[in-house]
Every structure is written in C-alpha cells, then in structure tokens.
Design a protein around this motif. Structure first.
Motif, PDB file in Angstrom:
ATOM      1  N   MET A   1       0.850  -1.176   0.000  1.00 29.10           N
ATOM      2  CA  MET A   1       0.000   0.000   0.000  1.00 29.10           C
ATOM      3  C   MET A   1       0.895   1.239   0.000  1.00 29.10           C
ATOM      4  N   THR A   2       0.502   2.225  -0.749  1.00 27.56           N
ATOM      5  CA  THR A   2       1.247   3.475  -0.783  1.00 27.56           C
ATOM      6  C   THR A   2       0.329   4.608  -0.358  1.00 27.56           C
ATOM      7  N   LYS A   3       0.932   5.693   0.036  1.00 30.51           N
ATOM      8  CA  LYS A   3       0.173   6.885   0.407  1.00 30.51           C
ATOM      9  C   LYS A   3       0.705   8.047  -0.407  1.00 30.51           C
ATOM     10  N   ASP A   4       0.063   9.180  -0.312  1.00 31.72           N
ATOM     11  CA  ASP A   4       0.436  10.313  -1.150  1.00 31.72           C
ATOM     12  C   ASP A   4       1.761  10.950  -0.772  1.00 31.72           C
ATOM     13  N   THR A   5       2.082  11.007   0.506  1.00 29.94           N
ATOM     14  CA  THR A   5       3.286  11.683   0.959  1.00 29.94           C
ATOM     15  C   THR A   5       4.258  10.662   1.535  1.00 29.94           C
ATOM     16  N   HIS A   6       5.493  10.730   1.072  1.00 25.13           N
ATOM     17  CA  HIS A   6       6.517   9.812   1.563  1.00 25.13           C
ATOM     18  C   HIS A   6       7.713  10.592   2.060  1.00 25.13           C
ATOM     19  N   LEU A   7       8.604   9.897   2.724  1.00 25.88           N
ATOM     20  CA  LEU A   7       9.750  10.513   3.374  1.00 25.88           C
ATOM     21  C   LEU A   7      10.907  10.730   2.410  1.00 25.88           C
ATOM     22  N   MET A   8      11.805  11.620   2.809  1.00 24.95           N
ATOM     23  CA  MET A   8      13.028  11.887   2.043  1.00 24.95           C
ATOM     24  C   MET A   8      14.202  11.907   3.008  1.00 24.95           C
ATOM     25  N   ILE A   9      15.359  11.604   2.481  1.00 26.55           N
ATOM     26  CA  ILE A   9      16.601  11.819   3.212  1.00 26.55           C
ATOM     27  C   ILE A   9      17.200  13.073   2.612  1.00 26.55           C
ATOM     28  N   PRO A  10      17.466  14.080   3.431  1.00 23.34           N
ATOM     29  CA  PRO A  10      18.025  15.321   2.883  1.00 23.34           C
ATOM     30  C   PRO A  10      19.318  15.045   2.121  1.00 23.34           C
ATOM     31  N   SER A  11      19.607  15.894   1.187  1.00 22.03           N
ATOM     32  CA  SER A  11      20.801  15.753   0.367  1.00 22.03           C
ATOM     33  C   SER A  11      22.033  15.649   1.261  1.00 22.03           C
ATOM     34  N   ASP A 173       5.608   2.621   1.329  1.00 17.40           N
ATOM     35  CA  ASP A 173       5.694   2.443   2.775  1.00 17.40           C
ATOM     36  C   ASP A 173       6.965   1.692   3.162  1.00 17.40           C
ATOM     37  N   ILE A 174       7.359   0.701   2.371  1.00 15.84           N
ATOM     38  CA  ILE A 174       8.606  -0.034   2.639  1.00 15.84           C
ATOM     39  C   ILE A 174       9.793   0.932   2.509  1.00 15.84           C
ATOM     40  N   GLY A 175       9.759   1.775   1.495  1.00 17.27           N
ATOM     41  CA  GLY A 175      10.801   2.788   1.339  1.00 17.27           C
ATOM     42  C   GLY A 175      10.864   3.714   2.535  1.00 17.27           C
ATOM     43  N   ASP A 176       9.695   4.088   3.062  1.00 18.58           N
ATOM     44  CA  ASP A 176       9.642   4.936   4.257  1.00 18.58           C
ATOM     45  C   ASP A 176      10.322   4.246   5.444  1.00 18.58           C
ATOM     46  N   GLU A 177      10.117   2.939   5.576  1.00 16.84           N
ATOM     47  CA  GLU A 177      10.755   2.209   6.677  1.00 16.84           C
ATOM     48  C   GLU A 177      12.271   2.264   6.557  1.00 16.84           C
ATOM     49  N   LEU A 178      12.784   2.165   5.342  1.00 19.56           N
ATOM     50  CA  LEU A 178      14.229   2.276   5.148  1.00 19.56           C
ATOM     51  C   LEU A 178      14.720   3.681   5.491  1.00 19.56           C
ATOM     52  N   VAL A 179      13.957   4.702   5.112  1.00 17.60           N
ATOM     53  CA  VAL A 179      14.331   6.087   5.440  1.00 17.60           C
ATOM     54  C   VAL A 179      14.374   6.271   6.945  1.00 17.60           C
TER      55      VAL A 179
END
Length: 184
Positions: A1-11, A173-179
């Motif tokens: 499942m995905t949501k509209d807003t996901h996390l980022m790692i700053p540059s 969501d999996i990507g968010d967990e890694l972030v």
C-alpha cells in the motif's frame, strides 16, 4: 500500500569513495533489518532507482552495496546485457534466536542502451520485480514509466568540487521504513 506523501533523506555530500562505501553499508544494515522484521511479508523485490548523469557513481554505489551484502566477486556494469544477476546472503535470526543465512537474488539493471521502453519486459525481467529480492535500476527513465514503482529513488549528481550529492526520496511504505532507519 502506498500513500500520497513519503519521506526523504536530505541531500548529503559524498566526498570520497569511503563516504559512498559508508552510505552503502548503512543502507545494507537497514535492508538486513527490514528483511529480519518482514521476511515473510516482502512479496516483491525492494526496488531502488538510480538517477544521475554518466560517470556520477551509480555503478560504484551498487558495487559497494553488493560488497556490503557479502558479494566477493566482480561487479560489472550491465550496460550491454540490461541485467547482471547476483546472489547475496542475509543473516537473520530464526525462531530459536540463532543466526541463519537467507540467499536472496540481487538484480543490477542498466537500461541506458535500451532501444524502446518495454525492452526490459520483453527480455523477461518483469517477474524479477514481483519476487522477493533486490533490484537496483540505473537509468529508469529509459523505461518511460513501464517499471514498477521504486521504493527509493536515489539521485546522484556531481558538484563543482568533484564531490557527489546524494538525495533519496521514498515512494512506498517499505521505502519509508528504510528512510526511518537513517533517521535513528
């Protein structure tokens, strides 16, 4: 499942090959943790899209990730064959809290020389993304939107002083967990 807003790692700046290696090690620790926590629930490959100009370090980053996951052999760019497959070993605790190794497929794609957007599909690689494993994809834009949604988009660029900037955006969501693992 995905949501509209996901996390980022700053540059972040990678000033040397050792910085790239350190980032790769941190990422592989997070991958190990993710597979430990969700091993029975990851029904598709972790998908990383690598974006950046020629020579910016996409293959170098992939090589360091593979080495951090225990691959001891040569790592070459898959520019002419579209994909180089590898096997990596993840150390996981089993129910008795003993360390067990899990063999996991790792596919390194380089789509730079594709003739048309769906060439990767015609080559039979669609199933690779729908099974547990790891897919690193260089030049995903060459597939013109035909690839599955990447968990992470890793963007590399060269700075004026020859250092590299690395920026990560999650799309799942999996990507968010890694972030989140990078924020701890």
């Amino acid at each position: 499942m995905t949501k509209d807003t996901h996390l980022m790692i700053p540059s972040r700046t990678l000033s040397s090959e050792q910085d790239t290696e350190a980032f790769a090690l941190k990422l592989t620790q997070q991958i190990q943790h993710l597979f430990q926590a969700k091993s029975n629930h990851l029904n598709k490959a972790l998908h990383f899209s690598l974006v950046g100009d020629l020579g910016v370090g996409k293959t170098t980053l992939t090589r360091h990730i593979l080495r951090s996951l225990g691959h001891m052999g040569k790592v070459k760019s898959p520019t002419y064959g579209l994909c180089e497959p590898y096997q990596v070993k993840l150390n996981q605790k089993n129910t008795e809290n003993e360390i067990a190794q899990t063999i996991l497929p790792f596919h390194h794609f380089d789509l730079y020389r594709m003739s048309y957007a769906k060439e990767w599909m015609d080559a039979g690689f669609r199933d690779v993304f729908s099974a547990a494993g790891i897919c690193m994809v260089e030049w995903p834009e060459k597939a013109e939107g035909t690839l599955p949604l990447a968990d992470w988009i890793i963007t590399l660029s060269t700075n004026d002083d020859e250092t590299r900037s690395l920026m990560i955006s999650s799309q799942t969501d999996i990507g968010d967990e890694l972030v989140k693992g990078f924020q701890e």
